[in-house]
Design a protein around this motif. Structure first.
Motif, PDB file in Angstrom:
ATOM      1  N   LEU A  90       0.822  -1.217   0.000  1.00  0.00           N
ATOM      2  CA  LEU A  90       0.000   0.000   0.000  1.00  0.00           C
ATOM      3  C   LEU A  90       0.856   1.267   0.000  1.00  0.00           C
ATOM      4  O   LEU A  90       0.510   2.251  -0.657  1.00  0.00           O
ATOM      5  N   ASP A  91       1.951   1.268   0.750  1.00  0.00           N
ATOM      6  CA  ASP A  91       2.819   2.447   0.801  1.00  0.00           C
ATOM      7  C   ASP A  91       3.464   2.736  -0.557  1.00  0.00           C
ATOM      8  O   ASP A  91       3.641   3.889  -0.939  1.00  0.00           O
ATOM      9  N   ALA A  92       3.795   1.682  -1.295  1.00  0.00           N
ATOM     10  CA  ALA A  92       4.463   1.847  -2.596  1.00  0.00           C
ATOM     11  C   ALA A  92       3.534   2.455  -3.648  1.00  0.00           C
ATOM     12  O   ALA A  92       4.002   2.980  -4.657  1.00  0.00           O
ATOM     13  N   LEU A  93       2.219   2.410  -3.415  1.00  0.00           N
ATOM     14  CA  LEU A  93       1.275   2.969  -4.391  1.00  0.00           C
ATOM     15  C   LEU A  93       1.250   4.498  -4.389  1.00  0.00           C
ATOM     16  O   LEU A  93       0.829   5.116  -5.358  1.00  0.00           O
ATOM     17  N   ASN A  94       1.681   5.117  -3.280  1.00  0.00           N
ATOM     18  CA  ASN A  94       1.664   6.586  -3.130  1.00  0.00           C
ATOM     19  C   ASN A  94       0.268   7.165  -3.356  1.00  0.00           C
ATOM     20  O   ASN A  94       0.089   8.110  -4.112  1.00  0.00           O
ATOM     21  N   MET A  95      -0.723   6.588  -2.708  1.00  0.00           N
ATOM     22  CA  MET A  95      -2.106   7.062  -2.811  1.00  0.00           C
ATOM     23  C   MET A  95      -2.643   7.316  -1.419  1.00  0.00           C
ATOM     24  O   MET A  95      -2.340   6.573  -0.490  1.00  0.00           O
ATOM     25  N   LYS A  96      -3.459   8.371  -1.270  1.00  0.00           N
ATOM     26  CA  LYS A  96      -4.107   8.646   0.015  1.00  0.00           C
ATOM     27  C   LYS A  96      -5.328   7.743   0.193  1.00  0.00           C
ATOM     28  O   LYS A  96      -5.683   7.372   1.302  1.00  0.00           O
ATOM     29  N   GLU A  97      -5.994   7.436  -0.940  1.00  0.00           N
ATOM     30  CA  GLU A  97      -7.179   6.579  -0.908  1.00  0.00           C
ATOM     31  C   GLU A  97      -6.983   5.452  -1.904  1.00  0.00           C
ATOM     32  O   GLU A  97      -6.672   5.687  -3.073  1.00  0.00           O
ATOM     33  N   VAL A  98      -7.152   4.226  -1.435  1.00  0.00           N
ATOM     34  CA  VAL A  98      -6.992   3.057  -2.300  1.00  0.00           C
ATOM     35  C   VAL A  98      -8.357   2.416  -2.495  1.00  0.00           C
ATOM     36  O   VAL A  98      -8.999   1.990  -1.537  1.00  0.00           O
ATOM     37  N   CYS A  99      -8.815   2.384  -3.762  1.00  0.00           N
ATOM     38  CA  CYS A  99     -10.055   1.703  -4.125  1.00  0.00           C
ATOM     39  C   CYS A  99      -9.834   1.030  -5.476  1.00  0.00           C
ATOM     40  O   CYS A  99      -8.833   1.285  -6.156  1.00  0.00           O
ATOM     41  N   LEU A 100     -10.749   0.185  -5.878  1.00  0.00           N
ATOM     42  CA  LEU A 100     -10.578  -0.571  -7.117  1.00  0.00           C
ATOM     43  C   LEU A 100     -10.523   0.351  -8.323  1.00  0.00           C
ATOM     44  O   LEU A 100      -9.685   0.175  -9.213  1.00  0.00           O
ATOM     45  N   ASP A 101     -11.401   1.372  -8.370  1.00  0.00           N
ATOM     46  CA  ASP A 101     -11.410   2.298  -9.502  1.00  0.00           C
ATOM     47  C   ASP A 101     -10.099   3.079  -9.593  1.00  0.00           C
ATOM     48  O   ASP A 101      -9.572   3.306 -10.690  1.00  0.00           O
ATOM     49  N   ASP A 114     -13.490  -7.478 -10.465  1.00  0.00           N
ATOM     50  CA  ASP A 114     -14.810  -7.110  -9.948  1.00  0.00           C
ATOM     51  C   ASP A 114     -14.760  -6.581  -8.521  1.00  0.00           C
ATOM     52  O   ASP A 114     -15.715  -5.959  -8.070  1.00  0.00           O
ATOM     53  N   GLY A 115     -13.679  -6.868  -7.808  1.00  0.00           N
ATOM     54  CA  GLY A 115     -13.593  -6.428  -6.418  1.00  0.00           C
ATOM     55  C   GLY A 115     -12.147  -6.380  -5.957  1.00  0.00           C
ATOM     56  O   GLY A 115     -11.239  -6.847  -6.642  1.00  0.00           O
ATOM     57  N   LEU A 116     -11.949  -5.784  -4.777  1.00  0.00           N
ATOM     58  CA  LEU A 116     -10.607  -5.633  -4.212  1.00  0.00           C
ATOM     59  C   LEU A 116     -10.565  -6.322  -2.858  1.00  0.00           C
ATOM     60  O   LEU A 116     -11.454  -6.132  -2.024  1.00  0.00           O
ATOM     61  N   ARG A 117      -9.526  -7.137  -2.648  1.00  0.00           N
ATOM     62  CA  ARG A 117      -9.333  -7.820  -1.371  1.00  0.00           C
ATOM     63  C   ARG A 117      -7.986  -7.385  -0.813  1.00  0.00           C
ATOM     64  O   ARG A 117      -6.973  -7.468  -1.510  1.00  0.00           O
ATOM     65  N   ILE A 118      -7.989  -6.952   0.425  1.00  0.00           N
ATOM     66  CA  ILE A 118      -6.758  -6.525   1.084  1.00  0.00           C
ATOM     67  C   ILE A 118      -6.323  -7.628   2.039  1.00  0.00           C
ATOM     68  O   ILE A 118      -7.087  -8.038   2.923  1.00  0.00           O
ATOM     69  N   LEU A 119      -5.094  -8.114   1.854  1.00  0.00           N
ATOM     70  CA  LEU A 119      -4.548  -9.186   2.673  1.00  0.00           C
ATOM     71  C   LEU A 119      -3.526  -8.628   3.652  1.00  0.00           C
ATOM     72  O   LEU A 119      -2.999  -7.533   3.464  1.00  0.00           O
ATOM     73  N   GLY A 120      -3.226  -9.368   4.701  1.00  0.00           N
ATOM     74  CA  GLY A 120      -2.449  -8.838   5.818  1.00  0.00           C
ATOM     75  C   GLY A 120      -0.957  -9.056   5.790  1.00  0.00           C
ATOM     76  O   GLY A 120      -0.308  -8.899   6.818  1.00  0.00           O
ATOM     77  N   ASN A 121      -0.349  -9.395   4.673  1.00  0.00           N
ATOM     78  CA  ASN A 121       1.087  -9.654   4.626  1.00  0.00           C
ATOM     79  C   ASN A 121       1.853  -8.336   4.486  1.00  0.00           C
ATOM     80  O   ASN A 121       1.612  -7.566   3.571  1.00  0.00           O
ATOM     81  N   GLY A 122       2.774  -8.056   5.383  1.00  0.00           N
ATOM     82  CA  GLY A 122       3.586  -6.846   5.333  1.00  0.00           C
ATOM     83  C   GLY A 122       3.171  -5.821   6.368  1.00  0.00           C
ATOM     84  O   GLY A 122       2.320  -6.085   7.221  1.00  0.00           O
ATOM     85  N   GLU A 123       3.769  -4.640   6.290  1.00  0.00           N
ATOM     86  CA  GLU A 123       3.486  -3.549   7.226  1.00  0.00           C
ATOM     87  C   GLU A 123       3.150  -2.278   6.446  1.00  0.00           C
ATOM     88  O   GLU A 123       3.642  -2.064   5.353  1.00  0.00           O
ATOM     89  N   VAL A 124       2.307  -1.435   7.052  1.00  0.00           N
ATOM     90  CA  VAL A 124       1.970  -0.143   6.452  1.00  0.00           C
ATOM     91  C   VAL A 124       2.400   0.951   7.427  1.00  0.00           C
ATOM     92  O   VAL A 124       2.226   0.820   8.628  1.00  0.00           O
ATOM     93  N   LYS A 125       2.969   2.040   6.876  1.00  0.00           N
ATOM     94  CA  LYS A 125       3.497   3.110   7.739  1.00  0.00           C
ATOM     95  C   LYS A 125       2.670   4.387   7.653  1.00  0.00           C
ATOM     96  O   LYS A 125       2.570   5.128   8.608  1.00  0.00           O
ATOM     97  N   SER A 126       2.072   4.664   6.491  1.00  0.00           N
ATOM     98  CA  SER A 126       1.320   5.914   6.325  1.00  0.00           C
ATOM     99  C   SER A 126      -0.168   5.684   6.521  1.00  0.00           C
ATOM    100  O   SER A 126      -0.662   4.572   6.384  1.00  0.00           O
ATOM    101  N   ALA A 127      -0.877   6.778   6.831  1.00  0.00           N
ATOM    102  CA  ALA A 127      -2.328   6.702   7.026  1.00  0.00           C
ATOM    103  C   ALA A 127      -3.010   6.677   5.657  1.00  0.00           C
ATOM    104  O   ALA A 127      -2.901   7.628   4.890  1.00  0.00           O
ATOM    105  N   ILE A 128      -3.696   5.594   5.361  1.00  0.00           N
ATOM    106  CA  ILE A 128      -4.342   5.410   4.056  1.00  0.00           C
ATOM    107  C   ILE A 128      -5.790   5.011   4.281  1.00  0.00           C
ATOM    108  O   ILE A 128      -6.117   4.226   5.170  1.00  0.00           O
ATOM    109  N   THR A 129      -6.687   5.570   3.457  1.00  0.00           N
ATOM    110  CA  THR A 129      -8.088   5.156   3.463  1.00  0.00           C
ATOM    111  C   THR A 129      -8.249   4.054   2.429  1.00  0.00           C
ATOM    112  O   THR A 129      -7.902   4.242   1.266  1.00  0.00           O
ATOM    113  N   VAL A 130      -8.772   2.926   2.856  1.00  0.00           N
ATOM    114  CA  VAL A 130      -8.920   1.769   1.966  1.00  0.00           C
ATOM    115  C   VAL A 130     -10.397   1.452   1.795  1.00  0.00           C
ATOM    116  O   VAL A 130     -11.122   1.277   2.776  1.00  0.00           O
TER     117      VAL A 130
END
Length: 153
Positions: A90-101, A114-130
């Protein structure tokens, strides 16, 4: 003026003209064209009365239903295709909001997803809206711990 009613009786019913025909009369002499063996050939099981071979019998040849390969399993015709994304990316995407569109516009997700699934592998450092169809409990915990928000769509 009185309306006349026509009544149909069971005895009056007839099949449509031309839909029925008389059966072939066989074994009535040589002059009929269907005499002697009565269109059954000269010898064998098929000439005897009351004969019937089993379903699928092809004269000793391997039957078609045994030649065909067996189908394994089944196919779900209305299956949804999900784009899966780990929390660590998620951090590598450089987005404040992550959605399928958003991911489709950035060409980070397949266009037919058709949809987005977020899995728990790794760590996130920045505040992101998913905004996703599904988020694993560990991924939700990691995103909220970093100050982000999770919305199920």
């Amino acid at each position: 003026m009185a309306k006349s009613k026509t009544t149909i009786k069971l005895a009056d019913l007839k099949p449509a003209q031309g839909s029925t025909h008389s059966s072939k009369r066989v074994g009535r002499g040589m002059a009929s064209g269907h005499g002697k063996t009565s269109c059954r050939g000269n010898n064998g099981e098929g000439q005897r009365s009351g004969s019937s071979s089993k379903r699928g019998f092809e004269g000793g040849q391997m039957p078609g239903y045994r030649q065909m390969p067996k189908l394994k399993g089944f196919k779900i015709i209305n299956q949804l295709k999900y784009e899966e994304l780990n929390v660590g990316k998620l951090d590598a995407l450089n987005m404040k909001e992550v959605c399928l569109d958003c991911l489709k516009k950035a060409k980070k997700a397949h266009p037919s997803a058709d949809g987005l699934r977020i899995l728990g592998n790794g760590e996130v450092k920045s505040a992101i809206t998913v905004k996703a169809s599904y988020v694993t409990p560990s991924a939700k915990e990691k995103i909220e711990k970093a100050g982000g928000k999770v919305e199920l769509v």
